[in-house]
Structures are given as structure tokens and as C-alpha cells.
Write a protein that holds these residues in place. Structure first.
Motif, mmCIF file in Angstrom:
data_model
loop_
_atom_site.group_PDB
_atom_site.id
_atom_site.type_symbol
_atom_site.label_atom_id
_atom_site.label_comp_id
_atom_site.label_asym_id
_atom_site.label_seq_id
_atom_site.Cartn_x
_atom_site.Cartn_y
_atom_site.Cartn_z
ATOM 1 N N ALA A 22 0.810 -1.219 0.000
ATOM 2 C CA ALA A 22 0.000 0.000 0.000
ATOM 3 C C ALA A 22 0.845 1.271 0.000
ATOM 4 O O ALA A 22 0.415 2.291 -0.552
ATOM 5 C CB ALA A 22 -0.927 -0.001 1.215
ATOM 6 N N LEU A 25 1.560 2.122 -3.524
ATOM 7 C CA LEU A 25 0.298 2.483 -4.177
ATOM 8 C C LEU A 25 -0.112 3.901 -3.802
ATOM 9 O O LEU A 25 -0.541 4.699 -4.650
ATOM 10 C CB LEU A 25 -0.763 1.490 -3.679
ATOM 11 C CG LEU A 25 -1.883 1.066 -4.582
ATOM 12 C CD1 LEU A 25 -1.369 0.543 -5.892
ATOM 13 C CD2 LEU A 25 -2.704 -0.006 -3.886
ATOM 14 N N SER A 26 0.028 4.209 -2.512
ATOM 15 C CA SER A 26 -0.369 5.510 -2.001
ATOM 16 C C SER A 26 0.511 6.622 -2.572
ATOM 17 O O SER A 26 0.019 7.683 -2.973
ATOM 18 C CB SER A 26 -0.287 5.487 -0.468
ATOM 19 O OG SER A 26 -0.191 6.774 0.048
ATOM 20 N N LEU A 35 -4.331 5.389 -10.634
ATOM 21 C CA LEU A 35 -4.785 4.227 -9.875
ATOM 22 C C LEU A 35 -4.104 3.019 -10.494
ATOM 23 O O LEU A 35 -4.495 2.550 -11.550
ATOM 24 C CB LEU A 35 -6.301 4.069 -10.034
ATOM 25 C CG LEU A 35 -7.203 4.851 -9.093
ATOM 26 C CD1 LEU A 35 -8.642 4.642 -9.510
ATOM 27 C CD2 LEU A 35 -7.002 4.414 -7.662
ATOM 28 N N PHE A 37 -3.692 -0.328 -11.087
ATOM 29 C CA PHE A 37 -4.267 -1.666 -10.940
ATOM 30 C C PHE A 37 -3.246 -2.758 -11.288
ATOM 31 O O PHE A 37 -3.514 -3.932 -11.098
ATOM 32 C CB PHE A 37 -5.510 -1.819 -11.829
ATOM 33 C CG PHE A 37 -6.677 -1.013 -11.348
ATOM 34 C CD1 PHE A 37 -7.451 -1.456 -10.292
ATOM 35 C CD2 PHE A 37 -6.991 0.198 -11.936
ATOM 36 C CE1 PHE A 37 -8.518 -0.712 -9.835
ATOM 37 C CE2 PHE A 37 -8.059 0.956 -11.482
ATOM 38 C CZ PHE A 37 -8.823 0.495 -10.421
ATOM 39 N N PHE A 225 -5.605 -1.587 -1.477
ATOM 40 C CA PHE A 225 -6.442 -0.433 -1.834
ATOM 41 C C PHE A 225 -7.252 0.034 -0.618
ATOM 42 O O PHE A 225 -7.378 1.227 -0.353
ATOM 43 C CB PHE A 225 -7.387 -0.765 -2.992
ATOM 44 C CG PHE A 225 -6.805 -0.465 -4.350
ATOM 45 C CD1 PHE A 225 -6.315 0.801 -4.649
ATOM 46 C CD2 PHE A 225 -6.758 -1.436 -5.344
ATOM 47 C CE1 PHE A 225 -5.774 1.085 -5.898
ATOM 48 C CE2 PHE A 225 -6.227 -1.160 -6.598
ATOM 49 C CZ PHE A 225 -5.726 0.108 -6.868
ATOM 50 N N VAL A 285 -10.317 9.625 -5.806
ATOM 51 C CA VAL A 285 -10.450 8.451 -6.667
ATOM 52 C C VAL A 285 -11.717 8.598 -7.502
ATOM 53 O O VAL A 285 -11.718 8.372 -8.715
ATOM 54 C CB VAL A 285 -10.508 7.155 -5.827
ATOM 55 C CG1 VAL A 285 -10.843 5.963 -6.713
ATOM 56 C CG2 VAL A 285 -9.187 6.917 -5.121
#
Lengths: 301, 299
Positions: A22, A25-26, A35, A37, A225, A285
Motif C-alpha cells: 500500500a 500504491l499511495s 490508480l 491496478f 487499496f 479516486v
């Protein structure tokens, strides 16, 4: 007591794994509004790279190889595919979702759909006695790795020029470029860091779960997520706390309620957090996805 | 000329914001970019910096900027303080300044801290907790840190208290002695004090160019082009008929014709020939009162 200790450390180990996924990702979403994926696929690639290298190299070098593969794939994906699409959220989503499907499929094509057993080195195969419990050593390795990454990210963000650029970029990307800074370099760096951390999560996750499989990264990505949404964008502290909370809740619910209910408990926790606090991450988002939908509607019209 | 715009056009969200803007920026002193709200002043500035997609030619010291990315344009020696100040709220004041440091150059911290001593004492404070005036100082300080060849300052006194406006004006005056400046400003007292040349936009086109002193000396022309006059709250005090009369009788020759061309354009026109829209466009409270309140402060 021994059960509690074991559950807590297993939950913390899982939380550590979530944090590794994470945090990258963050950072990526915070800075670039992407985003990603494909992040789970980076993890799977790192996991398979480490698993493959484990047969040829000492364990720690195999992990390093997994990290390097994760970073390299992420850097290539950013420069070759994402870079041209920063203003086009719809295409970004298509590309990263596509990669998230293609990379595991490719791995499945080469190594098969079945899970491959990971044999940890002797040093990690045993258990450590703690408060009357026999806790598997790999939990401590995951925790140590997560703590090291946490400290490393804090230093990177607080003390380095690139860290400063990343923090500023999370607030206002256009203004960063208007100060004469090539923000694309920071993009590639952040993507590569995210990929490296995903690779690390994959390599250590293989030990934690005892195996690697093509779909592993994607299923972990969902919880990552959730951690990002609860923890906040570009906030390393928030992500770390959220990862610990999610890992612990999942583990304890699975044991005390019923196996499988842990996932549900995480979703309930997410819903509660959103209800109580509202969520700027989710707003962003939603704005990002909204823009994607709008652009596709606009083009269709 | 240090900067030259030629037929610059910008289309955003389907509407044409700039419809062929051309003007030069003088190599010394302050060139003021004027016009009512929504005529494209900020868009013009963003077009220069490559922050919005644009067509046409923009030359800086003879070099075309249209193929360059924003950071490359800025590195050619342009210091930019945007309309919203562009301060990073979560970063400290020191970090905000450090971010503007360009590699391989001298950084004029002495100058910045001399002009804004507060930026030194408040160095560790998150910029988001500063007052509007202090944030503006951070924004202007960032442009002065590097050895720039042009400063582009967009509405530096917007929303500031009269006393702070005077402070900002003094700093801009000192900055302008060192480096040429393109200044977007609605405070006419400040414009009068600082600017040599003026460029007036209306509906995405240049409708007037010339010395600011001449423009501002002509009350009727000022009122027509900028929607503000010497009298406070023209839109409030004059009836529609009277304003209409001004719009019809003022004889500004070429400027007038250019503006007629503008209004015939299909894009949303700010209605320079339609007297009703002249009245409608007038937004007295903020724009008109600001110059009034500072006129006494500014010598």
C-alpha cells in the motif's frame, strides 16, 4: 495468551505485507493520480522472480532479485506506457487493468496455474518462542522489513530533494513544474520505488504464505487499496497504521468468528471509517474515475 | 523585446479563451496585462508558461517556447507567481523556497530575507498556516530566489488588506528595478505606480496597447476598457442609459473597431459593443474598491 500472541504477530505480519504494497500504491496515486491496478502484478512478478532465483542464489539475494525485478518492471511500465497518459485517466485505467491481467497470465503461461511451494532457508523455517507461543520466524522478518521500509520512506520524503518534490507534487503537480522541476523524473522514481516494494512484498509474501501463485498479487491488491483509502494519500504514517489495523482485524476475525469472515470485517471497517470521517482519498479516486467516465462519454458523443 | 506573443490561441473545454493574442513585453520595467474578469489574462500567463495547451508563437529572448515543457520554459529564466499563489500548504516556508532553487545557480536568499524578514522567522511554519499576504511573499520570494530574466506575476494583491497591498507594491517596485516583469493586476493605483506599458485584453483579444499613464489619464477609455473608472462604483451610480451613452459616444478609433471584430466572433463574447453586457460585466465591489483603498497608501 499464547494464541493471542501468535494471532497478533501473524496479523502484524500480514499488516506488514499490506504496508509494503500500500505504501507504494499511495505514493503513486498521491503524486500522479494514477490508480495503479497493475501493482498486484508487480508483486506477483517479484514473487516469481524471487522463487525462481531461490533455486540458484542464496535466499537474501533471491529476495533482492525479486525487488529488482519489481522495480524494473514498474520503471519500464511508467516510461513506456503510463507517461503518455497522464492527462487521460480512462486510458490509464485500461492500461493498468490490462497489465494486471496480462502479467499474471504470462506467468501462468510459463509456470502454470498451480501454486509453487516456496522453501524458506533454514534460518526462517523455524519458530521463535515469545510469551509462550511458538511464532514462525518469517513474521519477524516481514515486520523488520516493513519497519525498515517505513523508516526509509520517512527519511526519503523528509530529507531528500526528490522527497520534497514528491510531497509538493502530491499537493500541486502543475506548480512543481512551474518552479522549473521536471516532475516526470519523480514520477518514474516513485513508480520504481512502488514496484520495488511490491517486489519485496512478493518475495517475502511467498515465505509467509509458503507458496507463490499467479493470482496472489491481485488478491492482496484489493486489501492494499482498502489500506490506502483508510490511511490517506501520500501519508506514510496513515498507511502504516491502517495496514496494521487491517491485518490484525482480519486475523482475529478469521480465528474467533469464522474463517473467511476476516475479509468481510475489513470491508465493514472500511465502511465505518468512511461513514465517520468521510474520505478525501475516495473523493479524489471518484473524481479520477469520474473524469475517465466523462472523457469516454465525451468521446462517444 | 524580451518576450513576444504572436497569435496565441487557447481553447479549454470547447470554448476559445484566447483568440489570437499578440503583444510584446518590454525588456525593462513592468508591462501590465489588464482587463476585466474572465477576459483571459491568467490564461495568457499560463499559455506563456505552457500550463495550458496553446497554438501560436511565443518567443523568449528570440527562442520559441511552444515546443518546450513548463519546467524547461521556467529554467530559461522565468519566475512565476500564480494567481492563487501556488504555495504548498503542507510544506514549510523554508521547503517552499528550497523547492524553487534551480540547480547550478546562485540563490538569492539574502535578498529574499531582506525583503521579507518574516519568511526567515517563520521558516519552520507550514505555509498553509500563513496569512494571505505572507503566502504572497512566499510566492514572490520564490521568483526572486533565482537569477531570472523575466518575472510573471499574476494578481499579487488579490484579496489582500490595503496595508499588505502597499507592502507587496514596494517589493514589486524593487524587484522591477532588477528584472523586467509581466504583471497581471486589477488594482489600477498599483498599475499606475509600477507599469510603463500596458496591454488590455477583452474577450480573449488585445484591444489596447500603449503607455499605462496615457490609458489611465483617459478616464472614459479606462472605464470602457477596464470597467472601472475614476469614480467609485460606476456601475452602481450610473444608470443604464448613462453607461450606454458612454459606450456609444466614446471615440477610440482603432481600438473601437478591434473590439467590434471581437464581438462578431462566435465564441462567448464579453459583449464589448453590447451596452447591457458592459453594465453586467461591471463587478464593482472587489475591483473598484481595491484601487480606491490603496490610492491613499501609494504615493
Amino acid at each position: 495468551m499464547s494464541t493471542l500472541t501468535l494471532l497478533a504477530l501473524t496479523g502484524l505480519g500480514l499488516g506488514a505485507l499490506y504496508f509494503l504494497i500500500a505504501s507504494g500504491l499511495s505514493l503513486i496515486f498521491g503524486l500522479m493520480d494514477v490508480l495503479n491496478f497493475a501493482h498486484g502484478a508487480f508483486l506477483t512478478a517479484g514473487a516469481y522472480a524471487a522463487w525462481w532465483a531461490d533455486g540458484h542464489l542464496p535466499f537474501y539475494l533471491a529476495v533482492a532479485f525479486g525487488v529488482a525485478v519489481g522495480a524494473a518492471i514498474a520503471a519500464v511500465v511508467e516510461t513506456a506506457l503510463i507517461r503518455g497518459l497522464y492527462a487521460r485517466p480512462r486510458e490509464q485505467i485500461l492500461v493498468t487493468v490490462g497489465l494486471g491481467l496480462a502479467i499474471p497470465a504470462l506467468i501462468q503461461g510459463v509456470w502454470g496455474a498451480d501454486a509453487r511451494t516456496v522453501t524458506p532457508p533454514k534460518a526462517l523455517a523455524g519458530t521463535v518462542g515469545l510469551l509462550g507461543a511458538r511464532v514462525p520466524t518469517d513474521r519477524f522478518v516481514l515486520l523488520a522489513a516493513a519497519l525498515a521500509v517505513f523508516a526509509g520512506l520517512k527519511v526519503f520524503l523528509a530529507k531528500t530533494r526528490y522527497g520534497l518534490v514528491v510531497r509538493a507534487g502530491v499537493e500541486d503537480r502543475a506548480m512543481v513544474t512551474a518552479l522549473g522541476i521536471d516532475v516526470r523524473k519523480a514520477f518514474t522514481l516513485v513508480f520504481a520505488i512502488g514496484g520495488a516494494l511490491a517486489g519485496l512484498a512478493g518475495a517475502l509474501g511467498g515465505v509467509y504464505f509458503g507458496s507463490v501463485s499467479p493470482g496472489q498479487g491481485t488478491s492482496l491488491l484489493i486489501f492494499a487499496f482498502v489500506v490506502v483509502v483508510i490511511g490517506g494519500l501520500g501519508s506514510t504514517d496513515g498507511v502504516a497504521l491502517a495496514a496494521i489495523a487491517v491485518g490484525l482485524i482480519q486475523q482475529f476475525t478469521n480465528y474467533y468468528a469464522a474463517s473467511g469472515l476476516g475479509d468481510l470485517a475489513v470491508v465493514v471497517m472500511l465502511a465505518l471509517v468512511l461513514l465517520v470521517r468521510g474520505n478525501p482519498v475516495l473523493d479524489r479516486v471518484a473524481a479520477s474515475v469520474g473524469a475517465a467516465v466523462k472523457s469516454s462519454v465525451g468521446r462517444a458523443a | 523585446m524580451i518576450l513576444e506573443l504572436d497569435d496565441v490561441r487557447v481553447t479549454l473545454g470547447g470554448s476559445q479563451i484566447l483568440q489570437g493574442v499578440s503583444f510584446p513585453v518590454a525588456p525593462t520595467g513592468v508591462t501590465a496585462l489588464l482587463g476585466r474578469n474572465g477576459v483571459g489574462k491568467t490564461t495568457t500567463v499560463k499559455a506563456i508558461l505552457g500550463l495550458v495547451p496553446r497554438t501560436g508563437t511565443i518567443r523568449f529572448h528570440g527562442e520559441g517556447l511552444h515546443r518546450l515543457r513548463t519546467h524547461e520554459i521556467v529554467r530559461r529564466g522565468i519566475g512565476y507567481a500564480p494567481e492563487d499563489r501556488g504555495v504548498f500548504a503542507k510544506l514549510t516556508v523554508t521547503e517552499n523556497l528550497a523547492l524553487a532553487e534551480r540547480r547550478g545557480a546562485q540563490h538569492a536568499y539574502d535578498l529574499v530575507y531582506e525583503l521579507f524578514p518574516e519568511l526567515k522567522t517563520r521558516g519552520a511554519q507550514p505555509a498553509g498556516t500563513l496569512s494571505g499576504g505572507q503566502q504572497q511573499m512566499v510566492a514572490i520570494g520564490r521568483t526572486l530566489l533565482n537569477d531570472n530574466r523575466l518575472l510573471v506575476i499574476d494578481e499579487p494583491t488579490k484579496g489582500l488588506a490595503p496595508k499588505v497591498v502597499t507592502e507587496v507594491a514596494e517589493v514589486l517596485e524593487r524587484a522591477a528595478e532588477r528584472v523586467p516583469m509581466l504583471l497581471v493586476e486589477q488594482n489600477l493605483a498599483l498599475v499606475k505606480r509600477l507599469a510603463g506599458d500596458g496591454v488590455v485584453l477583452a474577450a480573449g483579444q488585445v484591444v489596447h496597447r500603449g503607455p499605462v499613464s496615457e490609458l489611465l489619464a483617459d478616464a472614459e477609455l479606462t472605464r470602457e476598457l477596464l470597467g472601472v473608472g475614476q469614480a467609485r462604483g460606476v456601475g452602481q451610480t450610473l444608470g443604464v442609459g448613462r453607461t450606454l451613452g458612454v459606450g456609444q459616444t466614446v471615440g477610440v478609433g482603432q481600438t473601437r473597431r478591434e473590439r467590434s471584430d471581437t464581438s462578431s466572433h462566435p465564441a462567448p463574447s464579453r459583449g464589448t459593443t453590447d451596452p447591457r453586457s458592459i453594465v453586467k460585466d461591471r463587478q464593482p465591489p472587489k475591483e473598484v474598491s481595491a484601487p480606491e483603498s490603496t490610492r491613499s497608501d501609494a504615493p
